[in-house]
Motif scaffolding. Sequence first.
Motif, mmCIF file in Angstrom:
data_model
loop_
_atom_site.group_PDB
_atom_site.id
_atom_site.type_symbol
_atom_site.label_atom_id
_atom_site.label_comp_id
_atom_site.label_asym_id
_atom_site.label_seq_id
_atom_site.Cartn_x
_atom_site.Cartn_y
_atom_site.Cartn_z
ATOM 1 N N TYR A 4 -9.827 -4.891 21.985
ATOM 2 C CA TYR A 4 -8.751 -4.009 22.306
ATOM 3 C C TYR A 4 -7.697 -4.501 22.845
ATOM 4 O O TYR A 4 -7.029 -3.933 23.427
ATOM 5 N N GLN A 5 -7.730 -5.992 22.634
ATOM 6 C CA GLN A 5 -6.540 -6.729 23.078
ATOM 7 C C GLN A 5 -6.115 -6.635 24.747
ATOM 8 O O GLN A 5 -5.096 -6.687 25.052
ATOM 9 N N VAL A 6 -7.211 -6.580 25.354
ATOM 10 C CA VAL A 6 -7.088 -6.333 26.769
ATOM 11 C C VAL A 6 -6.875 -7.890 27.249
ATOM 12 O O VAL A 6 -7.555 -8.868 26.878
ATOM 13 N N ASP A 7 -6.181 -7.825 28.311
ATOM 14 C CA ASP A 7 -5.834 -9.138 29.200
ATOM 15 C C ASP A 7 -6.899 -9.231 29.989
ATOM 16 O O ASP A 7 -7.020 -8.716 31.126
ATOM 17 N N PHE A 8 -7.635 -10.532 30.116
ATOM 18 C CA PHE A 8 -8.603 -10.662 31.044
ATOM 19 C C PHE A 8 -8.927 -12.356 31.008
ATOM 20 O O PHE A 8 -8.594 -13.046 30.363
ATOM 21 N N ILE A 9 -9.807 -12.854 31.886
ATOM 22 C CA ILE A 9 -10.075 -14.146 32.117
ATOM 23 C C ILE A 9 -11.754 -14.165 32.144
ATOM 24 O O ILE A 9 -12.182 -13.143 32.853
ATOM 25 N N THR A 10 -12.333 -14.775 31.233
ATOM 26 C CA THR A 10 -13.988 -14.916 31.193
ATOM 27 C C THR A 10 -14.467 -15.233 32.544
ATOM 28 O O THR A 10 -14.107 -16.605 32.881
#
Length: 368
Positions: A287-293
């Motif tokens: 969903y092209q969500v901006d996050f950090i693993t």
Amino acid sequence: MNIAEEMSDVIPLQIGEPAVQTPDHIKQAAIKAIENGFTHYTANAGTASVREAISRRMKRDYNVNVPINRILVSAGAVSALNLALLSIAEIGEEVLLPDPAYPNYESLIRMQGAIPVFYQTNAENDFLPDVSDIEKRITPFTKAIIINSPSNPTGAVFTEEKWQQILQLAKEHELYIISDELYDELIYEGKHVSPLSVDPSMKDQIISIFGFSKVYAMTGWRLAYAIVPEKLWYVMCKLQEPVTTCAPSISQKAGEAALDGPKDFVKEMLDMYKENRDIACELLKQYQVDFITPKGAFYIPIDISYTGMSAKEFAIELLMTQKVSVAPCDTFGPSGKSLIRICFAGDMEQLKEGLKRLGEFYQKKANT
């Protein structure tokens, strides 16, 4: 949470609550304690037997020798944090804490009249702080630095090199380190590094806090412990008397069983969380969500700045329209105004459906 509780069929992704149950051998230890009448007060610091079990655990897992007169058992990690802050910070003194951070840090500091001072952590650096940035914020009133690894809400995990830098800074400025290590066994890449094992010579400046809530799925048992400098131990024991008196006696017996019993449960739970994490990250990417693993704990911080909404606005509208509950991070520090946090420790199918709804909602808002 309050709004969600008044609604039906809400998918809860907001709270740090393990979906698994406390292992049977821990429950049985508590039942046996009740049957044997072990239902009364204990010493403020906890029973000698549970502190001995903690001492064995610190030697076994971190090769750190800790006598029981440096171990304080508390009614949850928040109580240990409260006692630590009460013992070292006076009214008007400053305590450094990460941005973003577990909100109770700021609350506890303010409750006693001390002053919270945030230091930055950056997504570009896996939410690890720049030590030079921390040093800029040190004043003559600074008393302590709070470190949380693995981190809530970012999942950041401190390396040994980072710890060496932090400890050197604390040594130079004669500051205490309050090390919140509640998620120490929930790490997916790398390993947990406790500051006590990095530089044992600094034991008089390090307060390390561990717990049972997350690692053993014992959130309701209210049990944690602090490894503290010997000079603070008596003070913190005295402070515990008017705060909670002691940790629950039955929980302490359960804690002994957790520390000395089989560890299969922890490995299985970690494997499950890692699978949940990987699936959650893959869905967010779709969903092209901006996050950090995250490398540890069981949270994912999500940047919703592209939607133009505040964290609270996003969380409330997501809840009201999609019936998905997430934690808005505007109470986690100044940088949290554009972050939300999800927890992936719950049911897998609910996690998938919740992230599908979140992703669709995010795309709609980001593209308007």
